[in-house]
Design an enzyme around this catalytic site. Structure first.
Site, PDB file in Angstrom:
ATOM      1  CB  CYS A  81       0.146  -1.492  -3.513  1.00  0.00           C
ATOM      2  SG  CYS A  81      -1.639  -1.730  -3.351  1.00  0.00           S
ATOM      3  CB  CYS A 129      -1.422  -2.004   0.610  1.00  0.00           C
ATOM      4  SG  CYS A 129      -0.703  -0.396   0.213  1.00  0.00           S
ATOM      5  CB  CYS A 132      -4.819   1.417  -0.478  1.00  0.00           C
ATOM      6  SG  CYS A 132      -4.316  -0.194  -1.132  1.00  0.00           S
ATOM      7  CB  CYS A 152       2.542 -16.638   0.442  1.00  0.00           C
ATOM      8  SG  CYS A 152       2.100 -17.697  -0.923  1.00  0.00           S
TER       9      CYS A 152
END
Length: 163
Positions: A81, A129, A132, A152
């Protein structure tokens, strides 16, 4: 007269019954409403991220297809991330989907969460994520074996760490 009223009432109940799943999905597991282990104020996110990362990760934006160098990344390593460094995908699960976005058939265990996304008027599954809550992209059921999934992802929402 009584038959007409009964038909209208039945149609109203049918309409309400059809709308309930849509309304329930709209109020479902919203990535922005949950408190995540990594969290900052909106102003702090703006300072930490580039404008493009902020637009995608914090405002559920999408980058132009074929614009990310990560779509062409083929080395061994881990995609993390861009907001918090959380490991998301192994390069072993990356494949060329032909869509112009980095695509994977499986995330790392516990790396991502999902929520309903009806912004375009059709049901999609948003991927965010797990640490976060940053928007990464969407998952679809048209991927390769063994999962049949296509995660995707927006390349701007990730960084690559070579092995």
């Amino acid at each position: 007269m009584a038959g007409s009223k009964t038909r209208r009432e039945a149609l109203a109940w049918l309409g309400a019954g059809a709308a309930l799943p849509v309304l329930a999905a709209c109020g479902g597991d919203d990535a922005e409403a949950k408190v995540y282990p990594v969290h900052f104020t909106d102003e702090e996110w703006r300072r930490r991220l580039t404008p493009e990362q902020y637009r995608i990760l914090r405002r559920q934006g999408t980058e132009r297809s074929y614009s990310s160098p990560l779509d062409r990344e083929h080395r061994a390593g881990t995609f993390v991330c861009a907001a918090d460094g959380n490991p998301l995908f192994s390069s072993r699960t990356k494949f060329d989907s032909g869509t112009g976005w980095p695509s994977f058939w499986k995330p790392l265990p516990g790396a991502v969460g999902t929520s309903g996304d009806f912004e375009l008027g059709i049901g999609r599954t948003e991927v965010h994520c797990a640490r976060c809550g940053g928007h990464l992209g969407h998952v679809f059921d048209d991927g390769p074996p063994p999962t049949g999934k296509r995660y995707c992802m927006n390349g701007a929402a990730m960084q690559f760490r070579p092995a």
